[in-house]
Scaffold this active site. Structure first.
Site, PDB file in Angstrom:
ATOM      1  N   GLU A 211       0.817  -1.209   0.000  1.00  0.00           N
ATOM      2  CA  GLU A 211       0.000   0.000   0.000  1.00  0.00           C
ATOM      3  C   GLU A 211       0.852   1.261   0.000  1.00  0.00           C
ATOM      4  OE1 GLU A 211      -3.043   0.241  -0.580  1.00  0.00           O
ATOM      5  OE2 GLU A 211      -3.607  -1.863  -0.444  1.00  0.00           O
TER       6      GLU A 211
ATOM      7  N   CYS B  23     -18.363  -3.285 -17.569  1.00  0.00           N
ATOM      8  CA  CYS B  23     -18.491  -3.021 -16.132  1.00  0.00           C
ATOM      9  C   CYS B  23     -19.490  -3.984 -15.497  1.00  0.00           C
ATOM     10  CB  CYS B  23     -18.942  -1.581 -15.913  1.00  0.00           C
ATOM     11  SG  CYS B  23     -19.146  -1.167 -14.160  1.00  0.00           S
TER      12      CYS B  23
ATOM     13  N   CYS C 195     -17.357   0.936 -20.211  1.00  0.00           N
ATOM     14  CA  CYS C 195     -18.671   0.786 -19.560  1.00  0.00           C
ATOM     15  C   CYS C 195     -19.351  -0.519 -19.939  1.00  0.00           C
ATOM     16  CB  CYS C 195     -19.561   1.972 -19.912  1.00  0.00           C
ATOM     17  SG  CYS C 195     -18.967   3.544 -19.241  1.00  0.00           S
TER      18      CYS C 195
ATOM     19  N   CYS D 129     -25.182   2.147 -12.223  1.00  0.00           N
ATOM     20  CA  CYS D 129     -24.446   3.390 -12.472  1.00  0.00           C
ATOM     21  C   CYS D 129     -25.391   4.480 -12.979  1.00  0.00           C
ATOM     22  CB  CYS D 129     -23.329   3.148 -13.490  1.00  0.00           C
ATOM     23  SG  CYS D 129     -22.342   4.624 -13.837  1.00  0.00           S
TER      24      CYS D 129
ATOM     25  N   CYS E 111     -13.297   1.231 -14.982  1.00  0.00           N
ATOM     26  CA  CYS E 111     -13.839   2.577 -14.777  1.00  0.00           C
ATOM     27  C   CYS E 111     -12.683   3.576 -14.698  1.00  0.00           C
ATOM     28  CB  CYS E 111     -14.682   2.613 -13.503  1.00  0.00           C
ATOM     29  SG  CYS E 111     -15.717   4.077 -13.348  1.00  0.00           S
TER      30      CYS E 111
END
Length: 510
Positions: free
Chosen positions: A99, A265, A262, A271, A255
């Site tokens: 991270e 997705c 799209c 959405c 995205c």
């Protein structure tokens, strides 16, 4: 929507048409006291269309997203460690390192650094025993160098003050570990320990803003707080770590900021930005058929004042589609800075590098002797200032006229547009460095690349090496190009693989 606005305007008109009220009598200065400013009105709570208020929809979104993640997730080394490491502390450490490295850095760049880091320091205890010089050397080229330093400082705290045991909740991770913010703490806790807490990073911000048409400035603290509330409400309780990684994976691979996919997705049916686009397309089709229908105003959610709607001055742009979201304030232009730097060479074999201060930009890294320049400083004055600066390092006079101007190297830091004016200087014989100065040393080219030097300094050395090649082999580059062209049209050199067309071509007469 227009009726609501008309009604509001009409109501305002009725109020204005009422009887005038006489103003209060003015107080004398002696009796006057400071008037308290009226408190700013609290922002209206967001309407339900910006939230995940339907439990059935929330459950469907979780299920669809996790099923997609199970099928399509990328095979990344930190994910493998998180899934296979049985020891909770080592698992949390492995996630923590990833991270920190992934902050402001692309996944493809991080993979090699992560593997080398975990091979060298597989545990918190191993990292705590390393020197800062070793950490900087491995981190060199990854950027944002203070991250490695803070990571080691926090590891030492875990070992010395927490008996080597990582905190077990997001709240304690953020509270007890220096350099661990809200996002990093939530990522570690959800992935390593299964704590049901959401995460909000750049990818998640983009996904949530599109899913719920959030058009307010996504970098503002108020909107960020709302996004955290949404993420915490949305996270899957049984697989929080996988869900958070799935949400980030969706933002990183589908995205994306520009040209989102799209059609691929897994949560497109949830959405609302895409719904807006579909309604506009449907309206356009109706117009072509001569059946014009108004497009529902899905951006505004009430009579006004919604904290998550876009400002009136920034309406929906049909040409952008779902990329209308998220919206951010204009970026602040980076500060422009210039510095003179000298590649000082001894006997044609070694370079002088010096260590930067232990705080500030590129803290503790090594570089060629450099000094900041005023923007309008003429070249003659640059040389004189640099010559004087070099003298403090090598303890002997440097003639400004001996400095050879190589060119300029531009390097963009997150907040600085840095230009290095590069000079070179060759010295004969031994040069004794001043021990009273900051740490400095002579290194070979191989040692230079193995040292904790920034990418900018590697660019500087590369420019010098190219200039040296040009001086030692003038015109060779153009000859090489002409030879390559002739070779491409004529016979091939030994060892070159023939194309099928060349193989079938009839032999030419001698």
């Amino acid at each position: 929507m227009s009726q609501l606005r008309a009604a509001a305007a009409a109501a305002g008109g009725l109020r204005r048409s009422g009887p005038r009220v006489a103003p209060p009598a003015r107080r004398s200065r002696k009796d006057a006291s400071p008037r308290r400013a009226a408190p700013a009105p609290a922002p209206s709570p967001p309407c339900s269309r910006h939230l995940f208020s339907d439990p059935a929809e929330t459950e469907a979104l979780r299920s669809n997203l996790l099923a997609w993640y199970d099928r399509c997730k990328r095979d990344l080394p930190w994910r493998t460690r998180a899934a296979t490491e049985p020891d909770a502390d080592r698992r949390a450490y492995a996630v923590w390192v990833s991270e920190i490295m992934l902050q402001q850095t692309q996944v493809a760049t991080v993979i090699d650094y992560y593997n080398r880091w975990m091979q060298k320091w597989p545990t918190l205890q191993a990292l705590a025993q390393a020197s800062l010089e070793e950490v900087n050397e491995l981190w060199a080229g990854l950027g944002y160098y203070s991250r490695g330093k803070r990571l080691q400082e926090a590891a030492r705290k875990v070992v010395s003050e927490l008996a080597g045991r990582m905190p077990r909740t997001a709240e304690d991770l953020q509270k007890l570990l220096p350099g661990v913010g809200r996002y990093t703490a939530a990522a570690i806790a959800s992935i390593s320990y299964g704590q049901a807490t959401g995460v909000v990073d750049g990818n998640v911000i983009r996904v949530l803003c599109r899913l719920r048409c959030i058009g307010a400035d996504s970098s503002s603290p108020a909107v960020i707080d709302r996004l955290w509330d949404m993420a915490n409400a949305l996270v899957d309780r049984s697989r929080p770590g996988d869900f958070n990684q799935a949400l980030m994976e969706l933002g990183a691979t589908v995205c994306v900021p520009k040209a989102p996919l799209c059609g691929e997705c897994p949560v497109k049916q949830h959405c609302r930005a895409r719904l807006r686009v579909e309604k506009e397309l449907a309206s356009a089709s109706q117009k072509l058929l001569g059946k014009a229908t108004p497009v529902p105003d899905v951006e505004d959610c009430g009579a006004g004042g919604c904290s998550l709607c876009p400002p009136a001055a920034e309406p929906w742009d049909s040409s952008l589609g779902v990329t209308n979201f998220p919206r951010k304030a204009a970026k602040k232009q980076p500060r422009v800075a210039r510095a003179a730097t000298c590649v000082l060479e001894r006997r044609g074999l070694e370079y002088l590098i010096v260590q930067r201060p232990s705080s500030g930009l590129l803290a503790g890294l090594w570089e060629f002797p450099s000094l900041p320049l005023a923007q309008d400083l003429q070249e003659e004055k640059q040389r004189e200032a640099l010559a004087e600066h070099l003298q403090t390092w090598i303890g002997q006079p440097v003639v400004a006229g001996d400095l050879q101007l190589i060119g300029e190297v531009v390097h963009i830091f997150s907040h600085i547009h840095q230009t290095y004016v590069v000079y070179s200087l060759s010295l004969d014989g031994d040069v004794t460095l001043d021990p009273a100065s900051s740490p400095s040393r002579w290194v070979t080219e191989k040692e230079f690349h193995a040292s904790a030097v920034s990418t900018a300094m590697k660019k500087v050395l590369k420019v010098c090496e190219k200039q040296r090649e040009k001086r030692s082999n003038p015109g060779q580059g153009s000859k090489r190009k002409r030879g390559a062209k002739a070779q491409g049209t004529g016979s091939t050199s030994p060892g070159t693989q023939l194309s099928l067309r060349a193989f079938l071509r009839p032999p030419t007469a001698p």
